[in-house]
Design a protein around this motif. Structure first.
Motif, PDB file in Angstrom:
ATOM      1  N   TYR A  46       0.956  -1.315  -0.600  1.00 39.23           N
ATOM      2  CA  TYR A  46       0.021  -0.308   0.203  1.00 39.23           C
ATOM      3  C   TYR A  46       0.943   1.299  -0.264  1.00 39.23           C
ATOM      4  N   PRO A  47       0.639   2.099  -0.975  1.00 43.06           N
ATOM      5  CA  PRO A  47      -0.053   2.743  -1.864  1.00 43.06           C
ATOM      6  C   PRO A  47      -0.330   1.242  -2.871  1.00 43.06           C
ATOM      7  N   GLY A  48       1.192   0.838  -3.336  1.00 43.11           N
ATOM      8  CA  GLY A  48       0.887  -0.492  -4.443  1.00 43.11           C
ATOM      9  C   GLY A  48       1.828  -0.044  -5.540  1.00 43.11           C
ATOM     10  N   VAL A  49       1.117   0.121  -7.026  1.00 41.26           N
ATOM     11  CA  VAL A  49       1.791  -0.274  -8.070  1.00 41.26           C
ATOM     12  C   VAL A  49       2.189   1.589  -8.328  1.00 41.26           C
ATOM     13  N   ASN A  72      -2.828 -13.932  -2.647  1.00 38.36           N
ATOM     14  CA  ASN A  72      -3.462 -13.522  -2.022  1.00 38.36           C
ATOM     15  C   ASN A  72      -4.302 -11.799  -2.755  1.00 38.36           C
ATOM     16  N   GLU A  73      -3.919 -11.578  -3.450  1.00 38.84           N
ATOM     17  CA  GLU A  73      -4.077  -9.798  -3.643  1.00 38.84           C
ATOM     18  C   GLU A  73      -4.256  -8.706  -2.756  1.00 38.84           C
ATOM     19  N   ALA A  74      -3.021  -9.364  -2.179  1.00 38.43           N
ATOM     20  CA  ALA A  74      -2.324  -8.155  -1.026  1.00 38.43           C
ATOM     21  C   ALA A  74      -1.979  -6.729  -1.784  1.00 38.43           C
ATOM     22  N   LEU A  75      -1.526  -6.432  -2.575  1.00 39.77           N
ATOM     23  CA  LEU A  75      -0.633  -5.618  -3.719  1.00 39.77           C
ATOM     24  C   LEU A  75      -1.891  -4.563  -4.038  1.00 39.77           C
ATOM     25  N   GLN A  76      -1.786  -3.553  -3.782  1.00 41.36           N
ATOM     26  CA  GLN A  76      -2.991  -2.447  -4.169  1.00 41.36           C
ATOM     27  C   GLN A  76      -2.270  -1.711  -5.659  1.00 41.36           C
ATOM     28  N   VAL A  77      -4.054  -1.605  -6.149  1.00 39.00           N
ATOM     29  CA  VAL A  77      -3.355  -0.988  -7.312  1.00 39.00           C
ATOM     30  C   VAL A  77      -3.813   0.886  -7.483  1.00 39.00           C
ATOM     31  N   PRO A  78      -3.826   1.406  -7.315  1.00 38.98           N
ATOM     32  CA  PRO A  78      -3.965   2.700  -7.242  1.00 38.98           C
ATOM     33  C   PRO A  78      -4.679   3.180  -8.516  1.00 38.98           C
ATOM     34  N   SER A  79      -5.989   3.790  -8.819  1.00 39.21           N
ATOM     35  CA  SER A  79      -6.537   4.315  -9.688  1.00 39.21           C
ATOM     36  C   SER A  79      -5.678   5.395 -10.275  1.00 39.21           C
ATOM     37  N   PHE A 118       4.351  -8.740 -12.362  1.00 41.99           N
ATOM     38  CA  PHE A 118       3.875  -9.920 -11.010  1.00 41.99           C
ATOM     39  C   PHE A 118       4.643 -10.182  -9.944  1.00 41.99           C
ATOM     40  N   HIS A 119       3.627 -10.382  -8.975  1.00 45.82           N
ATOM     41  CA  HIS A 119       4.153  -9.995  -7.479  1.00 45.82           C
ATOM     42  C   HIS A 119       3.797 -12.144  -7.209  1.00 45.82           C
TER      43      HIS A 119
END
Length: 122
Positions: A46-49, A72-79, A118-119
């Motif tokens: 967080y905040p991610g990529v 587990n989709e922990a990595l965020q991808v901000p708008s 990819f994470h």
């Protein structure tokens, strides 16, 4: 130049066809791949990529970018990051990493100009 297939994925380990290296997190594009080192851009879950994480891949002439958010989709991808990619005229797909790798490989085999980040853990 074609996008290399990801030959294997398991927790914390990815291999890309044509590369002798193995990766924890990786970037792939038509003609190559390398480790995705989060320390280069200060990335964290967080905040991610960040746009800076994607610039290198986008410069390789990709038409579509696949982002793997982790097992587990922990990595965020901000708008704001998605907007950055779209402003470059590149389609973007954000998925859980196993699904992202499957989507990326399907597109790579079809000859699409696809790139990905990819994470492979969380």
């Amino acid at each position: 130049m074609s996008s290399p297939e990801i030959s294997s994925l398991s927790w914390g380990l990815m291999r890309v066809k044509g590369s002798t290296s193995s990766y924890k997190d990786c970037k792939v594009w038509p003609g190559g791949s390398r480790a995705w080192d989060w320390t280069e851009t200060g990335t964290n879950h967080y905040p991610g990529v960040q746009p800076a994480d994607l610039e290198e891949v986008l410069k390789k002439g990709v038409e579509l970018l696949v982002i793997g958010r982790g097992m587990n989709e922990a990595l965020q991808v901000p708008s704001s990051t998605l907007d950055f990619v779209k402003q470059k005229g590149v389609e973007v797909r954000v998925l859980q990493t196993e699904k992202a790798v499957a989507e990326y490989n399907k597109l790579a085999v079809q000859g699409a100009k696809v790139g990905g980040v990819f994470h492979s853990t969380c």
